[in-house]
Design an enzyme around this catalytic site. Structure first.
Site, PDB file in Angstrom:
ATOM      1  N   ASP A 128     -10.718  -7.625  -0.513  1.00  0.00           N
ATOM      2  CA  ASP A 128      -9.444  -7.950   0.200  1.00  0.00           C
ATOM      3  C   ASP A 128      -9.661  -8.875   1.342  1.00  0.00           C
ATOM      4  O   ASP A 128      -9.713  -8.208   2.649  1.00  0.00           O
ATOM      5  CB  ASP A 128      -8.376  -7.080   0.227  1.00  0.00           C
ATOM      6  CG  ASP A 128      -7.017  -7.523   0.437  1.00  0.00           C
ATOM      7  OD1 ASP A 128      -6.988  -8.780   0.452  1.00  0.00           O
ATOM      8  OD2 ASP A 128      -6.179  -6.764   0.842  1.00  0.00           O
ATOM      9  N   GLY A 181       0.713  -1.256  -0.069  1.00  0.00           N
ATOM     10  CA  GLY A 181       0.057  -0.060   0.094  1.00  0.00           C
ATOM     11  C   GLY A 181       0.735   1.279  -0.065  1.00  0.00           C
ATOM     12  O   GLY A 181       0.259   2.405   0.017  1.00  0.00           O
ATOM     13  N   SER A 215      -2.667 -15.583   1.990  1.00  0.00           N
ATOM     14  CA  SER A 215      -1.888 -15.433   0.624  1.00  0.00           C
ATOM     15  C   SER A 215      -0.335 -15.213   1.140  1.00  0.00           C
ATOM     16  O   SER A 215       0.593 -15.798   0.314  1.00  0.00           O
ATOM     17  CB  SER A 215      -2.338 -14.145  -0.063  1.00  0.00           C
ATOM     18  OG  SER A 215      -1.363 -13.628  -1.030  1.00  0.00           O
ATOM     19  N   ARG A 233       5.523  -9.497  -8.756  1.00  0.00           N
ATOM     20  CA  ARG A 233       5.373  -8.288  -9.653  1.00  0.00           C
ATOM     21  C   ARG A 233       4.369  -7.391  -9.382  1.00  0.00           C
ATOM     22  O   ARG A 233       3.389  -7.622  -8.766  1.00  0.00           O
ATOM     23  CB  ARG A 233       5.302  -8.604 -11.143  1.00  0.00           C
ATOM     24  CG  ARG A 233       6.405  -9.461 -11.695  1.00  0.00           C
ATOM     25  CD  ARG A 233       6.480  -9.629 -13.142  1.00  0.00           C
ATOM     26  NE  ARG A 233       7.565 -10.606 -13.550  1.00  0.00           N
ATOM     27  CZ  ARG A 233       8.813 -10.179 -13.963  1.00  0.00           C
ATOM     28  NH1 ARG A 233       8.997  -8.608 -13.707  1.00  0.00           N
ATOM     29  NH2 ARG A 233       9.898 -10.751 -14.377  1.00  0.00           N
ATOM     30  N   ALA A 234       4.340  -6.110  -9.936  1.00  0.00           N
ATOM     31  CA  ALA A 234       3.389  -5.180  -9.599  1.00  0.00           C
ATOM     32  C   ALA A 234       1.956  -5.467  -9.872  1.00  0.00           C
ATOM     33  O   ALA A 234       1.682  -5.987 -11.243  1.00  0.00           O
ATOM     34  CB  ALA A 234       3.677  -3.677  -9.957  1.00  0.00           C
TER      35      ALA A 234
END
Length: 509
Positions: free
Chosen positions: A259, A171, A267, A198-199
């Site tokens: 989320d 974030g 995760s 990766r982004a």
């Protein structure tokens, strides 16, 4: 009913396995749009989601997306057997969770199996994620799903070694701290195999940034060889297929802006199981635009990570960090790699160095190379004496990069715009989300040279005309779009010392 149909490869990435049939063939098979069919050829098979073409496709032929042709190796012109596929049993389990019931480990295993075998559509996966969001998992369920996610992917093992790792809940733009933490910890003699993403929504993931300095895609044996040689690595987790179902969940939940709390725990920790982690320091950034808005939320995440870690055999320590502004000044792959190297060279911004040393210090204390309370000091010493830089050069070389690269060698995009202050005052806020959106509009992370460079931070005084930030891009068009967005959504807020006069009327007679 089975039907032989000729393959026509559709060379367009769909993001999911799709089969496009003619109306005639669909009618013969008794299937409709969004139904599933099983495609069989040469002893291999795959499940696809049905689309129906009203024109452009001859009867007896079908278009297959690359997700299917890669799985079963079908070439254009080959014939495959197509049969209707039964509804997956996991549909009932998703409904069970939507009704607020608890799922067992076997239930989760069935869902994850269907996700990996493409038996569930994105709509059905979204329903599963929504069910976890509405009816949160308890800790038993969280442990079960975490273990299933880890078991269904590839795993790394480092026998005889204690493995340390760091993870951030994210974030915060510009959070390139892993590029300092890994060489600091490895230079101290501890093992830290950092697999990174990766982004997805950010301007640069750790893997995107490290890729400016060296290749990041390796298989499991290559990762182990590099770690055995250097004690550390900064690589892309996707190259090893760690917890692959989790990557699918992330891709589906992103556009939903969902989320689920416990799914976030799964995760992170599934991938730590898969990398043989023994001790994990969790970076919990708190502030605007992060997952953690206040200390109560931070404490909940910390306690849950620690408890989950206990149950799966990983010792976890959490650190709540400041997340209201970017870490350092650079956002975007090349800019972040340049700034990280500058910090290793002894010239980086204080926020980057302080955060990196603080988190690395926790690992050094856990590994017994620093006494309790002295970890940060030890990390700073490793940084200032050049040991971390030398270790980073070893890691870069082992990963196939140029070990002699310096921060001066890294060039951002050749197109640049400077955005200036339109008034004098003080910087009272830097909006993380706007920073990321501007950097992405400029082309980051796909364009390595694109990004955002903050020149005036929170609390600094500015005069009219001072440069607040710079935007870099590899194309003139993207630079124009990013600059336009910066005008529409100013990422840097300036106020004077006087906010408002009350009352606001004029001369009193």
């Amino acid at each position: 009913m089975a039907r032989k149909i000729t393959v026509r490869n559709l060379d367009i990435e769909q993001g999911r396995p799709e089969v496009t049939l003619t109306e005639e063939d669909a009618k013969e098979l008794g299937v409709h749009v969004q139904d599933r069919v099983r495609i069989k050829a040469d002893g291999r098979e795959a499940v696809g989601i049905v689309n129906i073409a009203r024109s452009g496709l001859a009867p007896g032929t079908m278009w297959l997306s690359p997700e299917i042709t890669r799985r079963i190796g079908l070439s254009d012109g080959q014939t495959a057997t197509v049969i209707p596929a039964e509804k997956p049993c996991s549909i009932g389990l998703i409904k069970k969770k939507m009704d607020g019931e608890h799922l067992s480990k076997e239930d989760f295993r069935a869902v994850v199996k269907d996700v990996l075998e493409n038996n569930l559509s994105e709509t059905e996966i979204a329903a599963f994620i929504s069910a976890l969001y509405i009816n949160e998992m308890n800790m038993d369920e969280t442990v079960a799903l975490t273990q299933v996610l880890a078991e269904t992917g590839e795993t790394l093992d480092f026998p005889g070694r204690t493995v340390y790792d760091k993870h951030s809940l994210g974030g915060v733009p510009g959070n390139k701290v892993s590029l300092l933490i890994v060489p600091i910890v490895a230079a101290a003699g501890l093992t830290i195999p950092k697999t990174s993403s990766r982004a997805i929504t950010s301007a640069s993931g750790t893997a995107d940034t490290m890729e400016v300095l060296a290749p990041v895609t390796f298989d499991a044996e290559e990762i182990k060889a590099i770690v055995n040689k250097t004690m550390g690595i900064l690589c892309w987790g996707g190259g090893v297929n760690l917890a692959p179902a989790d990557d699918i969940f992330i891709r589906v939940e992103h556009p939903l802006a969902l989320d689920p709390h416990n799914l976030a725990l799964c995760s992170v920790m599934a991938k730590k199981i898969a990398t043989d982690t023994d001790f994990l320091v969790m970076d919990l950034p708190m502030g605007s635009g992060t997952k953690i808005k206040d200390l109560d939320s931070a404490e909940r995440f910390a306690m849950d990570f620690i408890e989950l870690g206990k149950r799966i055999g990983i010792k976890v320590e959490c650190v709540v960090t400041y997340g209201d502004k970017p870490v350092g000044r650079a956002v975007g792959p090349a800019l972040e790699a340049k700034e990280a190297l500058r910090a290793l060279e002894g010239e980086g911004p204080s926020s980057l160095i302080e955060k990196s040393a603080g988190l690395a210090g926790v690992l050094l204390e856990a590994g017994g190379v620093a006494v309790k309370g002295e970890g940060k000091k030890k990390a700073l010493d490793i940084l200032r004496t050049g040991k971390a830089l030398r270790k980073m050069r070893e890691i870069i070389e082992a990963q196939g990069g140029n070990p002699d690269i310096t921060s001066k060698d890294i060039r951002p995009g050749r197109h640049r715009s400077k955005v200036r202050a339109e008034r004098e005052g003080y910087v009272v806020a830097v909006h993380n989300r706007a920073v990321v959106e501007i950097a992405r509009a400029a082309g980051a992370p796909q364009d390595k040279g694109a990004g955002f460079l903050l020149l005036k931070g929170k609390g600094q005084r500015v005069s009219e005309g001072d440069v607040l930030f710079e935007i870099y891009a590899e194309s003139k068009y993207k630079l124009e779009q990013a600059t336009k967005l910066a005008r529409q959504r100013p990422p840097v807020k300036i106020e004077g010392m006087i906010i408002e006069k009350i009352p606001s009327y004029g001369i009193i007679r």
